[in-house]
Design an enzyme around this catalytic site. Structure first.
Site, PDB file in Angstrom:
ATOM      1  N   ASP A   1       0.856  -1.074  -0.059  1.00 21.74           N
ATOM      2  CA  ASP A   1       0.071  -0.065  -0.219  1.00 21.74           C
ATOM      3  C   ASP A   1       0.893   1.230  -0.106  1.00 21.74           C
ATOM      4  OD1 ASP A   1       0.726  -0.871   2.762  1.00 21.74           O
ATOM      5  OD2 ASP A   1      -0.523   0.708   3.566  1.00 21.74           O
TER       6      ASP A   1
ATOM      7  N   GLU B   1      -0.375  -1.253   5.726  1.00 19.58           N
ATOM      8  CA  GLU B   1       0.810  -1.130   6.679  1.00 19.58           C
ATOM      9  C   GLU B   1       0.810   0.461   7.154  1.00 19.58           C
ATOM     10  OE1 GLU B   1       4.614   0.783   8.129  1.00 19.58           O
ATOM     11  OE2 GLU B   1       3.501   1.183   6.062  1.00 19.58           O
ATOM     12  N   GLU B   2       0.288   1.407   6.130  1.00 17.96           N
ATOM     13  CA  GLU B   2       0.184   2.717   6.498  1.00 17.96           C
ATOM     14  C   GLU B   2      -0.782   3.007   7.422  1.00 17.96           C
ATOM     15  OE1 GLU B   2       2.549   4.682   5.613  1.00 17.96           O
ATOM     16  OE2 GLU B   2       3.512   3.853   3.823  1.00 17.96           O
TER      17      GLU B   2
ATOM     18  N   HIS C   1       5.964   9.818   1.599  1.00 16.42           N
ATOM     19  CA  HIS C   1       4.601  10.757   1.783  1.00 16.42           C
ATOM     20  C   HIS C   1       4.833  12.175   1.331  1.00 16.42           C
ATOM     21  CE1 HIS C   1       3.341   8.065   5.512  1.00 16.42           C
ATOM     22  NE2 HIS C   1       3.963   7.268   4.682  1.00 16.42           N
TER      23      HIS C   1
END
Length: 381
Positions: free
Chosen positions: A72, A137-138, A353
């Protein structure tokens, strides 16, 4: 595998928009890629359009070396701020741009390619390399939690997580906790506030008490540093001349063993319970995310092999450090037996990010070779 093919595989998975909730497309791509090289894979379904992937090479032996990466990515945000479309991988000046290029599709692709090349080169492996590619995971390490609870990590003897680590290897990281506090009040006209209950005011009572507690914490970790707390999302009210009947605060905490997760939960509960004893205060606390700190053996064989592999490839030493961020390791360490973990992958976590996220192509290619050497040496010890 030719260098261009290595790069194209990374481009292909960057081009898949796997913003949290659409990871199965990446799992399918990798499964098909493995299959073309005679490697079996298994999808472990998490939800619709969401599946983890488990793949193995090697033979049953004394040890199992785990590779792990998440599929992800975070949302690309304001697309107008990007120099290149975030889901159209663009190579320029030795860098590959795109959402997930550094966090962490380059690490995932490097591990996958290392496994494929070891298989194609018929390297004798008296043991297994197991890839655990995860969803979510995020936003909670959801796939790692599922795979661990289903036993997929129980046979691991060591684990390498390919998160971007810069020119360093992480063997420990802080814990992470997310919470939501809601405050229920009563609407009234702002000219007659005595007829209402201001939900924002009551929410601030909680925030102020938490900040008092944070200021009172003197403990620190020699390895991980300070415990931290940040209020990150606040909402409340719907009209400027009305007393708000609802308000919400969300916060993030980074924990250390000296101020651990259980202590934080206890302190926050006491604060809420004490405030709720006051007239017209109605607060509710929910823990959305609760991940423990990770500590591994700094002198483990896998850490030393990572250091040696980097030095052999790059001609320089690489430090072992602790990280403030959390990873899927926080879930995988809950497996039935203990094993050493390192976080070691291409890319720079400071670019994660960000707008115009990118990875150095040479760094990515070098890591494939380093992973291969680590695997061979791990089983030949």
């Amino acid at each position: 595998m030719e260098q261009q093919e290595r790069v194209q595989i990374l481009k292909d998975i960057i081009n898949i928009d796997s913003t949290n909730g659409n990871e199965e497309a990446v799992a399918s791509y990798l499964s098909d890629l493995f299959a073309r090289h005679g490697i079996d894979s298994k999808k472990v379904q998490f939800a619709e359009k969401r599946a983890n992937l488990v793949s193995e090479i090697g033979e049953s032996g004394k040890r199992v070396l785990g590779f792990s990466g998440h599929m992800d990515v975070v949302d690309a945000g304001d697309l107008s701020k990007w120099s290149f479309p975030p889901f159209e991988a663009t190579e320029k000046d030795g860098k590959l741009y795109g959402r997930g290029s550094t966090d962490m599709k380059s690490g995932l692709a490097a591990m996958v390619i290392a496994m494929i090349e070891l298989k194609d080169e018929k390297k004798a492996l008296p043991g297994k390399v197991k890839l655990l590619a995860t969803v979510g995971e995020e936003v909670g390490e959801l796939g790692a939690e599922q795979l661990t609870s289903n036993g997929y990590a129980d046979d691991l003897d060591a684990l390498v997580i390919g998160e971007p680590s810069g020119p360093q290897i992480c063997f420990a990281h802080k814990g992470s906790m997310n919470y939501t506090v809601t405050s229920i009040g009563k609407n009234a006209h702002s000219s007659m506030p005595q007829l209402g209950v201001n939900a924002i005011d009551n929410l601030m009572l909680f925030y102020n008490e938490v900040e008092k507690f944070v200021a009172s914490v003197n403990e620190t970790s020699k390895l991980l540093g300070d415990f931290t707390h940040n209020a990150t999302v606040v909402t409340g009210g719907n009209q400027v001349n009305s007393i708000p009947e609802f308000a919400k605060l969300q916060g993030n905490i980074r924990t250390i063993p000296e101020v651990d997760n259980a202590e934080i939960q206890s302190v926050f509960k006491k604060i809420v319970d004490r405030l709720n004893e006051q007239a017209d205060v109605k607060l509710n606390l929910v823990w959305d995310y609760n991940k423990l700190p990770v500590f591994s053996d700094k002198d483990s064989s896998i850490a030393k092999l990572a250091q040696q592999g980097y030095k052999n490839k790059m001609g320089e030493s690489i430090p072992l450090v602790a990280s403030p961020g959390t990873t899927d390791a926080a879930e995988f360490i809950k497996a039935k037996k203990e094993f050493p973990v390192i976080i070691f992958g291409p890319g720079n976590a400071q670019l994660a990010h960000q707008v115009d996220e990118c990875v150095d192509v040479k760094n990515y290619l070098d890591m494939i070779d380093i992973y291969k050497e680590m695997v061979i040496n791990y089983f030949n010890q």
